[in-house]
Design a protein around this motif. Structure first.
Motif, short mmCIF file in Angstrom:
data_model
loop_
_atom_site.label_atom_id
_atom_site.label_comp_id
_atom_site.label_asym_id
_atom_site.label_seq_id
_atom_site.Cartn_x
_atom_site.Cartn_y
_atom_site.Cartn_z
N SER A 84 0.83 -1.21 0.00
CA SER A 84 0.00 0.00 0.00
C SER A 84 0.86 1.26 0.00
O SER A 84 0.49 2.25 -0.63
CB SER A 84 -1.02 0.05 1.15
OG SER A 84 -0.78 -0.92 2.10
N ALA A 85 2.02 1.18 0.66
CA ALA A 85 2.92 2.34 0.62
C ALA A 85 3.37 2.62 -0.81
O ALA A 85 3.38 3.77 -1.27
CB ALA A 85 4.13 2.10 1.52
N LEU A 86 3.71 1.56 -1.52
CA LEU A 86 4.17 1.72 -2.91
C LEU A 86 3.03 2.23 -3.79
O LEU A 86 3.23 3.11 -4.64
CB LEU A 86 4.68 0.38 -3.44
CG LEU A 86 5.29 0.39 -4.85
CD1 LEU A 86 6.59 1.19 -4.86
CD2 LEU A 86 5.55 -1.02 -5.35
N ALA A 87 1.83 1.70 -3.56
CA ALA A 87 0.67 2.12 -4.35
C ALA A 87 0.42 3.62 -4.17
O ALA A 87 0.15 4.35 -5.12
CB ALA A 87 -0.56 1.32 -3.95
N GLN A 88 0.56 4.07 -2.92
CA GLN A 88 0.34 5.47 -2.62
C GLN A 88 1.41 6.34 -3.28
O GLN A 88 1.14 7.37 -3.88
CB GLN A 88 0.44 5.64 -1.11
CG GLN A 88 -0.62 6.54 -0.54
CD GLN A 88 -0.64 6.41 0.97
OE1 GLN A 88 0.33 5.96 1.59
NE2 GLN A 88 -1.72 6.80 1.59
N PHE A 89 2.62 5.86 -3.17
CA PHE A 89 3.79 6.56 -3.69
C PHE A 89 3.70 6.72 -5.21
O PHE A 89 3.98 7.76 -5.78
CB PHE A 89 5.00 5.70 -3.30
CG PHE A 89 6.34 6.33 -3.48
CD1 PHE A 89 6.57 7.65 -3.15
CD2 PHE A 89 7.40 5.57 -3.93
CE1 PHE A 89 7.82 8.21 -3.28
CE2 PHE A 89 8.66 6.13 -4.07
CZ PHE A 89 8.86 7.44 -3.74
N LEU A 90 3.25 5.64 -5.88
CA LEU A 90 3.18 5.66 -7.33
C LEU A 90 1.81 6.08 -7.84
O LEU A 90 1.63 6.29 -9.04
CB LEU A 90 3.48 4.27 -7.90
CG LEU A 90 4.89 3.71 -7.69
CD1 LEU A 90 4.96 2.30 -8.23
CD2 LEU A 90 5.92 4.58 -8.39
N ASN A 91 0.86 6.14 -6.90
CA ASN A 91 -0.52 6.42 -7.27
C ASN A 91 -1.06 5.41 -8.29
O ASN A 91 -1.66 5.77 -9.30
CB ASN A 91 -0.63 7.86 -7.80
CG ASN A 91 -2.06 8.35 -7.79
OD1 ASN A 91 -2.90 7.78 -7.09
ND2 ASN A 91 -2.34 9.38 -8.57
N ARG A 92 -0.77 4.15 -8.06
CA ARG A 92 -1.28 3.08 -8.92
C ARG A 92 -1.70 1.91 -8.05
O ARG A 92 -1.27 1.79 -6.91
CB ARG A 92 -0.17 2.56 -9.84
CG ARG A 92 0.41 3.62 -10.68
CD ARG A 92 0.88 3.07 -11.98
NE ARG A 92 1.49 4.16 -12.72
CZ ARG A 92 2.33 3.99 -13.71
NH1 ARG A 92 2.67 2.77 -14.05
NH2 ARG A 92 2.83 5.01 -14.36
N LYS A 93 -2.49 1.03 -8.66
CA LYS A 93 -2.90 -0.15 -7.92
C LYS A 93 -1.79 -1.21 -7.99
O LYS A 93 -1.28 -1.51 -9.06
CB LYS A 93 -4.20 -0.71 -8.53
CG LYS A 93 -4.81 -1.83 -7.73
CD LYS A 93 -6.18 -2.15 -8.28
CE LYS A 93 -6.81 -3.44 -7.79
NZ LYS A 93 -6.08 -4.35 -7.00
N ILE A 94 -1.41 -1.72 -6.85
CA ILE A 94 -0.34 -2.72 -6.80
C ILE A 94 -0.88 -4.02 -6.23
O ILE A 94 -1.53 -4.03 -5.18
CB ILE A 94 0.81 -2.23 -5.89
CG1 ILE A 94 1.36 -0.88 -6.33
CG2 ILE A 94 1.92 -3.27 -5.80
CD1 ILE A 94 2.18 -0.90 -7.59
N ASP A 95 -0.67 -5.10 -6.94
CA ASP A 95 -1.06 -6.41 -6.42
C ASP A 95 0.14 -7.10 -5.81
O ASP A 95 1.28 -6.85 -6.18
CB ASP A 95 -1.63 -7.30 -7.54
CG ASP A 95 -3.01 -6.83 -7.94
OD1 ASP A 95 -3.73 -6.33 -7.07
OD2 ASP A 95 -3.34 -6.95 -9.15
N MET A 96 -0.18 -8.02 -4.92
CA MET A 96 0.90 -8.68 -4.19
C MET A 96 0.78 -10.17 -4.42
O MET A 96 -0.30 -10.72 -4.38
CB MET A 96 0.65 -8.34 -2.73
CG MET A 96 1.69 -8.75 -1.79
SD MET A 96 1.15 -8.16 -0.16
CE MET A 96 0.19 -9.55 0.36
N ALA A 97 1.90 -10.80 -4.70
CA ALA A 97 1.87 -12.26 -4.82
C ALA A 97 1.78 -12.86 -3.41
O ALA A 97 2.11 -12.19 -2.44
CB ALA A 97 3.14 -12.74 -5.50
#
Lengths: 205, 161
Positions: free
Chosen positions: A28-41
Protein backbone atom coordinates in the motif's frame (compact mmCIF):
# COMPACT_ATOMS: atom_id res chain seq x y z
CA UNK A 1 21.09 -20.67 18.00
CA UNK A 2 17.96 -22.17 16.51
CA UNK A 3 18.53 -24.77 13.83
CA UNK A 4 16.31 -23.50 11.07
CA UNK A 5 15.94 -26.89 9.47
CA UNK A 6 13.92 -27.97 12.54
CA UNK A 7 11.18 -25.38 12.07
CA UNK A 8 7.70 -26.86 12.13
CA UNK A 9 4.96 -26.37 9.59
CA UNK A 10 3.08 -24.15 12.07
CA UNK A 11 6.12 -21.96 12.63
CA UNK A 12 6.68 -21.56 8.91
CA UNK A 13 3.02 -20.71 8.42
CA UNK A 14 3.27 -18.06 11.12
CA UNK A 15 6.38 -16.61 9.46
CA UNK A 16 4.58 -16.53 6.14
CA UNK A 17 1.74 -14.63 7.79
CA UNK A 18 4.31 -12.10 9.00
CA UNK A 19 5.48 -11.79 5.41
CA UNK A 20 1.91 -11.30 4.34
CA UNK A 21 1.26 -8.46 6.75
CA UNK A 22 4.63 -6.79 6.16
CA UNK A 23 4.38 -6.90 2.41
CA UNK A 24 0.73 -5.86 2.48
CA UNK A 25 1.76 -2.70 4.23
CA UNK A 26 4.69 -2.20 1.84
CA UNK A 27 2.40 -2.71 -1.16
CA UNK A 28 0.00 0.00 0.00
CA UNK A 29 2.92 2.34 0.62
CA UNK A 30 4.17 1.72 -2.91
CA UNK A 31 0.67 2.12 -4.35
CA UNK A 32 0.34 5.47 -2.62
CA UNK A 33 3.79 6.56 -3.69
CA UNK A 34 3.18 5.66 -7.33
CA UNK A 35 -0.52 6.42 -7.27
CA UNK A 36 -1.28 3.08 -8.92
CA UNK A 37 -2.90 -0.15 -7.92
CA UNK A 38 -0.34 -2.72 -6.80
CA UNK A 39 -1.06 -6.41 -6.42
CA UNK A 40 0.90 -8.68 -4.19
CA UNK A 41 1.87 -12.26 -4.82
CA UNK A 42 1.25 -14.72 -2.00
CA UNK A 43 4.33 -14.51 0.20
CA UNK A 44 6.31 -17.56 1.15
CA UNK A 45 8.44 -18.41 4.15
CA UNK A 46 10.98 -20.98 3.07
CA UNK A 47 14.07 -22.68 4.26
CA UNK A 48 16.25 -22.56 1.23
CA UNK A 49 19.67 -23.75 0.25
CA UNK A 50 21.65 -20.59 -0.47
CA UNK A 51 22.51 -21.94 -3.91
CA UNK A 52 18.84 -21.84 -4.90
CA UNK A 53 18.03 -18.25 -3.90
CA UNK A 54 18.90 -16.77 -7.30
CA UNK A 55 16.55 -19.23 -9.00
CA UNK A 56 13.62 -17.46 -7.33
CA UNK A 57 14.18 -14.51 -9.62
CA UNK A 58 15.30 -16.27 -12.78
CA UNK A 59 18.91 -17.27 -12.12
CA UNK A 60 22.20 -15.61 -11.11
CA UNK A 61 22.85 -13.75 -14.37
CA UNK A 62 19.90 -11.33 -14.33
CA UNK A 63 20.59 -7.59 -14.36
CA UNK A 64 18.88 -6.25 -11.28
CA UNK A 65 18.78 -3.27 -9.01
CA UNK A 66 19.51 -4.36 -5.47
CA UNK A 67 18.65 -2.28 -2.44
CA UNK A 68 20.03 -3.63 0.77
CA UNK A 69 19.17 -2.61 4.33
CA UNK A 70 19.95 -4.00 7.70
CA UNK A 71 17.15 -4.69 10.13
CA UNK A 72 18.13 -3.40 13.55
CA UNK A 73 16.67 -3.90 16.98
CA UNK A 74 16.09 -6.86 19.26
CA UNK A 75 15.11 -8.82 16.21
CA UNK A 76 17.71 -8.22 13.54
CA UNK A 77 18.33 -9.39 10.04
CA UNK A 78 18.74 -8.31 6.46
CA UNK A 79 16.29 -6.87 4.00
CA UNK A 80 16.96 -7.09 0.29
CA UNK A 81 14.92 -5.69 -2.57
CA UNK A 82 15.69 -6.98 -6.02
CA UNK A 83 14.15 -5.03 -8.85
CA UNK A 84 14.56 -6.21 -12.45
CA UNK A 85 16.16 -3.70 -14.84
CA UNK A 86 12.89 -3.02 -16.67
CA UNK A 87 10.97 -2.27 -13.49
CA UNK A 88 13.68 -0.04 -12.10
CA UNK A 89 13.62 2.07 -15.27
CA UNK A 90 9.87 2.27 -15.09
CA UNK A 91 9.98 3.36 -11.46
CA UNK A 92 12.49 6.09 -12.28
CA UNK A 93 10.49 7.30 -15.30
CA UNK A 94 7.36 7.44 -13.14
CA UNK A 95 8.90 9.12 -10.14
CA UNK A 96 11.22 11.64 -11.79
CA UNK A 97 9.47 14.01 -14.18
CA UNK A 98 11.32 14.19 -17.50
CA UNK A 99 13.63 11.27 -16.68
CA UNK A 100 14.76 9.57 -19.90
CA UNK A 101 17.33 7.22 -18.47
CA UNK A 102 17.98 4.28 -20.83
CA UNK A 103 20.04 2.05 -18.55
CA UNK A 104 20.48 1.86 -14.78
CA UNK A 105 24.24 1.77 -15.50
CA UNK A 106 23.99 5.49 -16.30
CA UNK A 107 22.19 6.54 -13.15
CA UNK A 108 23.07 9.91 -11.66
CA UNK A 109 22.74 11.35 -8.17
CA UNK A 110 19.04 12.08 -8.58
CA UNK A 111 18.17 8.58 -9.80
CA UNK A 112 20.30 7.03 -7.07
CA UNK A 113 18.57 8.80 -4.25
CA UNK A 114 15.19 8.13 -5.82
CA UNK A 115 15.80 4.36 -5.88
CA UNK A 116 17.14 4.41 -2.34
CA UNK A 117 14.02 6.23 -1.26
CA UNK A 118 11.90 3.48 -2.81
CA UNK A 119 13.89 1.02 -0.70
CA UNK A 120 13.49 3.14 2.38
CA UNK A 121 9.75 3.42 2.00
CA UNK A 122 9.19 -0.27 1.28
CA UNK A 123 11.47 -1.47 4.07
CA UNK A 124 10.02 1.06 6.49
CA UNK A 125 6.44 0.04 5.72
CA UNK A 126 7.29 -3.66 5.94
CA UNK A 127 9.15 -3.37 9.23
CA UNK A 128 6.57 -1.03 10.78
CA UNK A 129 3.94 -3.69 10.30
CA UNK A 130 6.29 -6.29 11.80
CA UNK A 131 7.07 -4.09 14.79
CA UNK A 132 3.38 -3.82 15.54
CA UNK A 133 2.68 -7.56 15.35
CA UNK A 134 5.76 -8.59 17.27
CA UNK A 135 5.55 -5.63 19.68
CA UNK A 136 9.27 -5.30 19.16
CA UNK A 137 10.63 -2.16 17.54
CA UNK A 138 12.49 -2.86 14.31
CA UNK A 139 14.29 -0.19 12.38
CA UNK A 140 15.97 -0.23 9.03
CA UNK A 141 19.46 1.09 8.35
CA UNK A 142 20.17 3.54 5.58
CA UNK A 143 19.76 1.80 2.23
CA UNK A 144 22.69 0.79 0.09
CA UNK A 145 22.15 0.29 -3.61
CA UNK A 146 23.81 -1.43 -6.56
CA UNK A 147 22.83 -2.37 -10.09
CA UNK A 148 24.47 -5.64 -11.04
CA UNK A 149 24.08 -9.39 -11.53
CA UNK A 150 21.48 -11.01 -9.28
CA UNK A 151 23.89 -13.78 -8.28
CA UNK A 152 26.61 -11.32 -7.25
CA UNK A 153 24.24 -9.29 -5.07
CA UNK A 154 22.71 -12.32 -3.35
CA UNK A 155 26.14 -13.85 -2.86
CA UNK A 156 27.34 -10.75 -1.05
CA UNK A 157 24.30 -10.52 1.21
CA UNK A 158 24.18 -14.15 2.34
CA UNK A 159 27.86 -15.21 2.34
CA UNK A 160 28.57 -14.72 6.03
CA UNK A 161 25.15 -16.07 7.06
CA UNK A 162 25.85 -19.53 5.72
CA UNK A 163 29.20 -20.32 7.33
CA UNK A 164 27.84 -23.28 9.26
CA UNK A 165 24.60 -24.28 7.60
CA UNK A 166 23.85 -24.17 3.88
CA UNK A 167 20.31 -23.10 4.62
CA UNK A 168 18.74 -19.69 5.07
CA UNK A 169 15.28 -18.81 6.25
CA UNK A 170 13.75 -16.40 3.84
CA UNK A 171 10.45 -14.61 3.72
CA UNK A 172 9.90 -13.70 0.11
CA UNK A 173 7.25 -11.89 -1.82
CA UNK A 174 6.80 -9.93 -5.00
CA UNK A 175 4.63 -7.07 -6.19
CA UNK A 176 2.99 -6.87 -9.54
CA UNK A 177 1.31 -3.82 -10.89
CA UNK A 178 -2.19 -4.31 -12.19
CA UNK A 179 -1.67 -3.91 -15.92
CA UNK A 180 1.98 -3.54 -16.62
CA UNK A 181 4.60 -5.87 -15.30
CA UNK A 182 6.14 -3.84 -12.54
CA UNK A 183 7.90 -6.44 -10.46
CA UNK A 184 9.69 -6.10 -7.14
CA UNK A 185 11.07 -8.96 -5.08
CA UNK A 186 11.36 -8.57 -1.33
CA UNK A 187 13.54 -10.84 0.77
CA UNK A 188 13.71 -10.74 4.54
CA UNK A 189 16.42 -12.82 6.17
CA UNK A 190 16.23 -12.89 9.97
CA UNK A 191 19.60 -13.35 11.66
CA UNK A 192 19.82 -16.93 12.96
CA UNK A 193 20.15 -15.80 16.58
CA UNK A 194 17.06 -13.56 16.27
CA UNK A 195 14.84 -16.31 15.05
CA UNK A 196 13.87 -17.61 18.49
CA UNK A 197 12.83 -14.11 19.57
CA UNK A 198 10.84 -13.64 16.42
CA UNK A 199 9.01 -16.94 16.87
CA UNK A 200 8.36 -16.17 20.52
CA UNK A 201 6.97 -12.75 19.74
CA UNK A 202 4.37 -14.26 17.44
CA UNK A 203 3.50 -17.03 19.87
CA UNK A 204 4.92 -20.05 18.02
CA UNK A 205 8.25 -20.58 19.80
CA UNK B 1 29.67 -29.44 -28.61
CA UNK B 2 31.12 -27.64 -25.64
CA UNK B 3 29.76 -28.85 -22.36
CA UNK B 4 29.25 -25.89 -19.99
CA UNK B 5 29.63 -26.91 -16.36
CA UNK B 6 28.39 -24.32 -13.83
CA UNK B 7 30.23 -24.04 -10.52
CA UNK B 8 27.94 -22.74 -7.76
CA UNK B 9 28.81 -20.99 -4.50
CA UNK B 10 30.77 -23.23 -2.18
CA UNK B 11 31.42 -25.81 -4.91
CA UNK B 12 34.47 -26.93 -6.83
CA UNK B 13 34.62 -28.66 -10.22
CA UNK B 14 37.45 -30.12 -12.28
CA UNK B 15 37.19 -30.69 -16.02
CA UNK B 16 39.13 -31.19 -19.24
CA UNK B 17 38.83 -29.77 -22.74
CA UNK B 18 36.33 -29.70 -24.53
CA UNK B 19 34.28 -28.98 -21.42
CA UNK B 20 34.08 -25.41 -20.17
CA UNK B 21 33.71 -24.39 -16.53
CA UNK B 22 31.46 -21.36 -15.95
CA UNK B 23 30.41 -19.17 -13.03
CA UNK B 24 27.69 -16.52 -13.26
CA UNK B 25 27.22 -13.73 -10.76
CA UNK B 26 30.38 -13.65 -8.66
CA UNK B 27 30.13 -11.12 -5.84
CA UNK B 28 32.30 -11.18 -2.75
CA UNK B 29 33.22 -14.80 -3.51
CA UNK B 30 36.60 -15.57 -5.00
CA UNK B 31 36.97 -17.97 -7.89
CA UNK B 32 40.26 -19.79 -7.78
CA UNK B 33 41.27 -21.41 -11.03
CA UNK B 34 44.06 -23.95 -11.21
CA UNK B 35 45.32 -25.13 -14.59
CA UNK B 36 47.80 -27.70 -15.87
CA UNK B 37 48.58 -26.63 -19.42
CA UNK B 38 50.27 -29.86 -20.41
CA UNK B 39 47.37 -32.07 -19.43
CA UNK B 40 44.71 -29.46 -20.35
CA UNK B 41 42.98 -29.99 -17.06
CA UNK B 42 41.55 -27.19 -14.99
CA UNK B 43 39.52 -26.61 -11.87
CA UNK B 44 37.40 -23.85 -10.34
CA UNK B 45 36.80 -23.47 -6.64
CA UNK B 46 34.03 -21.01 -5.71
CA UNK B 47 35.20 -19.76 -2.31
CA UNK B 48 32.67 -17.87 -0.16
CA UNK B 49 34.44 -17.13 3.13
CA UNK B 50 38.02 -16.69 4.30
CA UNK B 51 38.40 -18.96 7.28
CA UNK B 52 36.84 -22.15 8.68
CA UNK B 53 38.56 -21.81 12.07
CA UNK B 54 36.16 -22.32 14.96
CA UNK B 55 33.52 -24.14 12.95
CA UNK B 56 32.71 -27.74 13.79
CA UNK B 57 34.98 -29.60 11.34
CA UNK B 58 32.42 -32.37 10.91
CA UNK B 59 29.79 -29.96 9.69
CA UNK B 60 32.03 -27.77 7.61
CA UNK B 61 31.86 -27.81 3.82
CA UNK B 62 35.57 -27.45 3.00
CA UNK B 63 34.99 -25.90 -0.42
CA UNK B 64 33.25 -22.86 1.13
CA UNK B 65 36.35 -21.60 2.96
CA UNK B 66 39.63 -20.36 1.51
CA UNK B 67 41.83 -22.12 4.09
CA UNK B 68 40.35 -25.52 3.24
CA UNK B 69 39.16 -25.05 -0.37
CA UNK B 70 42.57 -24.18 -1.81
CA UNK B 71 44.43 -27.32 -0.57
CA UNK B 72 41.40 -29.41 -1.49
CA UNK B 73 41.28 -28.27 -5.12
CA UNK B 74 45.06 -28.76 -5.33
CA UNK B 75 44.87 -32.38 -4.09
CA UNK B 76 41.80 -33.24 -6.18
CA UNK B 77 43.44 -31.86 -9.34
CA UNK B 78 46.41 -34.16 -8.73
CA UNK B 79 44.05 -37.12 -8.23
CA UNK B 80 42.46 -36.28 -11.59
CA UNK B 81 45.82 -36.43 -13.32
CA UNK B 82 47.24 -32.90 -13.12
CA UNK B 83 50.92 -32.42 -12.22
CA UNK B 84 51.15 -30.47 -8.99
CA UNK B 85 54.35 -28.74 -10.09
CA UNK B 86 52.69 -27.53 -13.32
CA UNK B 87 49.68 -25.92 -11.67
CA UNK B 88 49.24 -22.18 -12.03
CA UNK B 89 46.55 -20.09 -10.37
CA UNK B 90 44.31 -17.21 -11.45
CA UNK B 91 42.00 -15.51 -9.01
CA UNK B 92 38.89 -13.48 -9.75
CA UNK B 93 36.20 -11.83 -7.59
CA UNK B 94 36.21 -10.48 -4.07
CA UNK B 95 34.06 -7.42 -4.75
CA UNK B 96 32.14 -5.43 -2.13
CA UNK B 97 28.81 -5.27 -3.95
CA UNK B 98 26.96 -2.69 -1.86
CA UNK B 99 28.54 0.62 -0.89
CA UNK B 100 29.16 0.70 2.87
CA UNK B 101 26.74 2.58 5.11
CA UNK B 102 27.00 3.66 8.72
CA UNK B 103 25.42 0.39 9.86
CA UNK B 104 26.91 -2.04 7.41
CA UNK B 105 30.53 -2.15 6.48
CA UNK B 106 31.85 -5.44 5.20
CA UNK B 107 35.29 -6.35 3.94
CA UNK B 108 34.33 -9.85 3.05
CA UNK B 109 35.54 -9.61 -0.55
CA UNK B 110 38.94 -8.31 0.44
CA UNK B 111 39.26 -10.89 3.23
CA UNK B 112 38.45 -13.68 0.77
CA UNK B 113 41.11 -12.51 -1.69
CA UNK B 114 43.77 -12.28 1.00
CA UNK B 115 42.90 -15.69 2.42
CA UNK B 116 43.05 -17.38 -1.00
CA UNK B 117 46.43 -15.76 -1.72
CA UNK B 118 47.79 -16.89 1.63
CA UNK B 119 46.68 -20.47 1.03
CA UNK B 120 48.23 -20.45 -2.47
CA UNK B 121 51.47 -19.13 -1.11
CA UNK B 122 51.60 -21.93 1.47
CA UNK B 123 51.36 -24.44 -1.39
CA UNK B 124 53.83 -22.44 -3.53
CA UNK B 125 51.37 -22.17 -6.41
CA UNK B 126 52.16 -19.13 -8.58
CA UNK B 127 49.38 -16.60 -9.29
CA UNK B 128 49.72 -15.66 -12.96
CA UNK B 129 46.65 -13.44 -13.29
CA UNK B 130 44.23 -11.65 -11.03
CA UNK B 131 41.14 -9.49 -11.30
CA UNK B 132 39.88 -8.82 -7.80
CA UNK B 133 38.27 -6.18 -5.61
CA UNK B 134 36.15 -3.27 -6.74
CA UNK B 135 32.39 -3.21 -6.48
CA UNK B 136 31.20 -4.95 -9.63
CA UNK B 137 29.80 -8.42 -10.16
CA UNK B 138 31.69 -10.72 -12.50
CA UNK B 139 31.04 -13.81 -14.62
CA UNK B 140 33.69 -16.24 -15.86
CA UNK B 141 34.23 -18.90 -18.50
CA UNK B 142 37.24 -21.18 -18.32
CA UNK B 143 38.54 -22.36 -21.72
CA UNK B 144 40.32 -25.60 -20.87
CA UNK B 145 42.03 -25.88 -24.25
CA UNK B 146 44.02 -22.66 -23.78
CA UNK B 147 43.69 -22.02 -20.05
CA UNK B 148 42.19 -18.59 -20.83
CA UNK B 149 39.55 -17.13 -18.51
CA UNK B 150 36.91 -14.98 -20.20
CA UNK B 151 35.72 -12.36 -17.75
CA UNK B 152 32.54 -10.38 -18.17
CA UNK B 153 31.20 -7.47 -16.17
CA UNK B 154 27.77 -5.92 -16.73
CA UNK B 155 28.03 -3.07 -19.26
CA UNK B 156 31.69 -3.74 -20.11
CA UNK B 157 33.41 -5.64 -22.88
CA UNK B 158 34.53 -9.20 -22.22
CA UNK B 159 38.18 -9.43 -21.24
CA UNK B 160 40.63 -12.32 -21.24
CA UNK B 161 42.79 -13.26 -18.32
Amino acid sequence: MEDITNLTRTQLDALREIGNIGSGNAASALAQFLNRKIDMAVPSAKILDFKDIADLIGGPAQSVMGIFLKVMGEISGRFLLLIPEKTSLKLLHTLIPGCELDSPLNMGEMENSCMKEVGNILAGAFLNALSVITQTPMLNSLPSMAFDLSGSLINYVVADMVAVSDKVLMIETSFIEEEEDLKIHIFLLPDPDSLQKLLKSIGVA
Amino acid sequence: MTDFIPVGMGEFKIARHPSCLVVYGIGSCVILSLYDEKNKIGGFSHVMLPDSTGIDQEKVNPSKFADTAVPMLYEKMAEEGAFKSKLVAKIVGGAEMFPPTEDFNSNIGKDNVEAVKKALEALKIPIIAEDTGGNRGRSLEFDLESGVLRLSVLGEETREL
